[in-house]
Design a protein around this motif. Structure first.
Motif, short mmCIF file in Angstrom:
data_model
loop_
_atom_site.label_atom_id
_atom_site.label_comp_id
_atom_site.label_asym_id
_atom_site.label_seq_id
_atom_site.Cartn_x
_atom_site.Cartn_y
_atom_site.Cartn_z
N ARG A 61 16.83 -6.37 -43.74
CA ARG A 61 15.53 -5.78 -43.35
C ARG A 61 14.31 -6.60 -42.89
NH1 ARG A 61 15.37 -0.72 -47.35
NH2 ARG A 61 16.90 0.62 -46.51
N GLN A 62 14.10 -7.71 -43.66
CA GLN A 62 13.40 -8.63 -43.30
C GLN A 62 13.67 -9.34 -42.04
OE1 GLN A 62 13.23 -11.05 -47.05
NE2 GLN A 62 11.61 -9.70 -47.85
N LEU A 63 14.88 -9.69 -41.85
CA LEU A 63 15.33 -10.68 -40.81
C LEU A 63 15.06 -9.75 -39.47
CD1 LEU A 63 18.77 -11.94 -42.05
CD2 LEU A 63 16.49 -13.31 -41.20
N HIS A 64 15.54 -8.39 -39.59
CA HIS A 64 15.20 -7.15 -38.62
C HIS A 64 13.63 -7.08 -38.28
CE1 HIS A 64 18.96 -4.52 -38.73
NE2 HIS A 64 19.34 -5.96 -39.05
N ALA A 65 12.97 -7.35 -39.27
CA ALA A 65 11.56 -7.37 -38.98
C ALA A 65 11.10 -8.70 -38.19
CB ALA A 65 10.73 -7.24 -39.89
N LEU A 66 11.50 -9.62 -38.66
CA LEU A 66 11.39 -10.95 -37.96
C LEU A 66 11.67 -10.84 -36.72
CD1 LEU A 66 10.45 -14.09 -38.23
CD2 LEU A 66 12.91 -14.65 -38.82
N MET A 67 12.85 -10.49 -36.24
CA MET A 67 13.26 -10.28 -34.88
C MET A 67 12.40 -9.43 -33.87
SD MET A 67 15.47 -10.79 -32.27
CE MET A 67 15.37 -10.20 -30.92
N HIS A 68 11.87 -8.19 -34.46
CA HIS A 68 11.06 -7.33 -33.85
C HIS A 68 9.70 -8.31 -33.67
CE1 HIS A 68 13.98 -4.52 -34.54
NE2 HIS A 68 13.56 -4.25 -35.65
N ILE A 87 16.10 -9.77 -25.04
CA ILE A 87 15.41 -8.52 -24.92
C ILE A 87 15.35 -8.15 -23.44
CG2 ILE A 87 13.74 -9.11 -26.73
CD1 ILE A 87 11.76 -10.12 -24.87
N ASN A 88 15.79 -9.20 -22.48
CA ASN A 88 15.95 -8.92 -21.24
C ASN A 88 17.11 -8.51 -20.69
OD1 ASN A 88 12.79 -9.10 -20.57
ND2 ASN A 88 13.17 -11.36 -20.64
N ALA A 89 18.04 -8.45 -21.67
CA ALA A 89 19.52 -8.29 -20.96
C ALA A 89 19.49 -6.92 -20.60
CB ALA A 89 20.52 -8.50 -22.30
N GLY A 102 17.84 -6.16 -33.78
CA GLY A 102 17.68 -6.67 -35.20
C GLY A 102 19.05 -7.06 -35.96
N LYS A 103 20.16 -6.34 -35.36
CA LYS A 103 21.53 -6.47 -36.03
C LYS A 103 22.12 -7.60 -35.41
CE LYS A 103 22.78 -1.89 -37.25
NZ LYS A 103 23.53 -0.58 -36.78
N PHE A 104 21.94 -7.83 -34.05
CA PHE A 104 22.33 -9.09 -33.20
C PHE A 104 21.70 -10.52 -33.77
CE2 PHE A 104 23.06 -11.82 -29.77
CZ PHE A 104 24.24 -11.52 -29.27
N PHE A 105 20.38 -10.38 -33.89
CA PHE A 105 19.76 -11.51 -34.72
C PHE A 105 20.30 -11.77 -36.01
CE2 PHE A 105 16.04 -13.14 -36.86
CZ PHE A 105 15.74 -14.30 -36.04
#
Length: 271
Positions: A61-68, A87-89, A102-105
């Motif tokens: 969840r922390q990694l997802h938040a970092l990605m966002h 984000i532009n894909a 988030g999952k990809f990151f």
């Protein structure tokens, strides 16, 4: 030379594979240090499996938040980096959702470090266990190293399995699968397939061809970082065996408790 006893796995292999992947994502140094440090901090893993799962979910969840956070920054200030591209894909009008980003990151964070790091440790263990292969490799390091890297990945298979969800009907070995069915692909089994590999249980750095599935099967799910992982493993083995040609495992490995990752936490060695 007197024997030295460094703890090869934690001291040399944890930071190195992560640096190029962080550069590809264009993480700034203050941002990039936190996830790997938390991932490998001694004593972080709880003893009870349930507590470990809770901790893993919290870290993801922390990694997802970092990605966002980074995605919002790139929307305001686009750069020539992977996050801006993600984000532009646009594929047929579809963009990655917030959850998918988030999952990809998270996948890039884990896959960019774990496979290369574990393959390096397996390489030293295998070359210690098979001295004749080590002699063959050192006899022509530049010529034999690419094949050795491929054989280590095949034989060790750092990522053991992956789950997929079918999107269309399929049949395999007499079994019929329907869309929505969940299947598990065991890469370690495929890499020991006697119908594909001659003497599959033999570690042979001269094996050719070597159509292993250590980076997954062909198609859109093939490992995004396969070329980088090969490059990292090749460079590290070249430098290690050139500078310390007699380096060898000197004690039992401490392995990760995981069905997904064929990982090594600690690997004592001498040189």
């Amino acid at each position: 030379m007197a024997d030295h006893h460094p703890d090869r796995q934690p001291s040399q292999h944890r930071p190195t594979p992560g640096r190029p992947t962080r550069r590809a994502r264009a993480l700034t140094p203050p941002t990039s240090r936190k996830p790997p440090d938390r991932q490998h901090r001694p004593g972080l893993r709880p003893a009870h499996p349930r507590h470990h799962r809770t901790l893993t979910v919290r870290k993801y969840r922390q990694l997802h938040a970092l990605m966002h956070q980074l995605a919002e920054e790139r929307r305001q200030d686009p750069r020539d980096d992977l996050i801006t591209r993600l984000i532009n894909a646009n594929v047929d009008g579809d963009h990655l959702t917030r959850d998918e980003l988030g999952k990809f990151f998270t996948l890039l964070i884990v896959a960019g470090a774990e496979t290369a790091r574990n393959a390096l440790s397996h390489a030293l263990a295998l070359l210690t266990e098979h001295p004749e292969q080590r002699s063959t490799l050192l006899g022509d390091l530049p010529g034999r190293l690419p094949g050795a890297v491929e054989e280590v990945i095949r034989y060790a298979t750092p990522t053991t399995w992956m789950r997929r969800t079918l999107v269309r009907p399929a049949e395999l070995s007499g079994n019929v699968y329907q869309p929505g069915d969940r299947v598990v692909m065991f890469y370690n089994s495929a890499n020991r397939d006697a119908a594909v590999f001659d003497a599959p249980d033999r570690f042979d750095i001269t094996r050719d061809p070597n159509p292993h599935l250590g980076f997954g099967g062909p198609g859109p799910h093939w490992c995004l970082g396969a070329h980088l992982a090969r490059h990292e493993i090749t460079i590290m083995l070249k430098e290690l065996l050139t500078r310390l040609p007699n380096v060898h495992v000197s004690g039992p490995a401490v392995r990760q408790r995981s069905s997904f990752s064929n990982g090594i936490k600690e690997l004592p060695c001498s040189f």
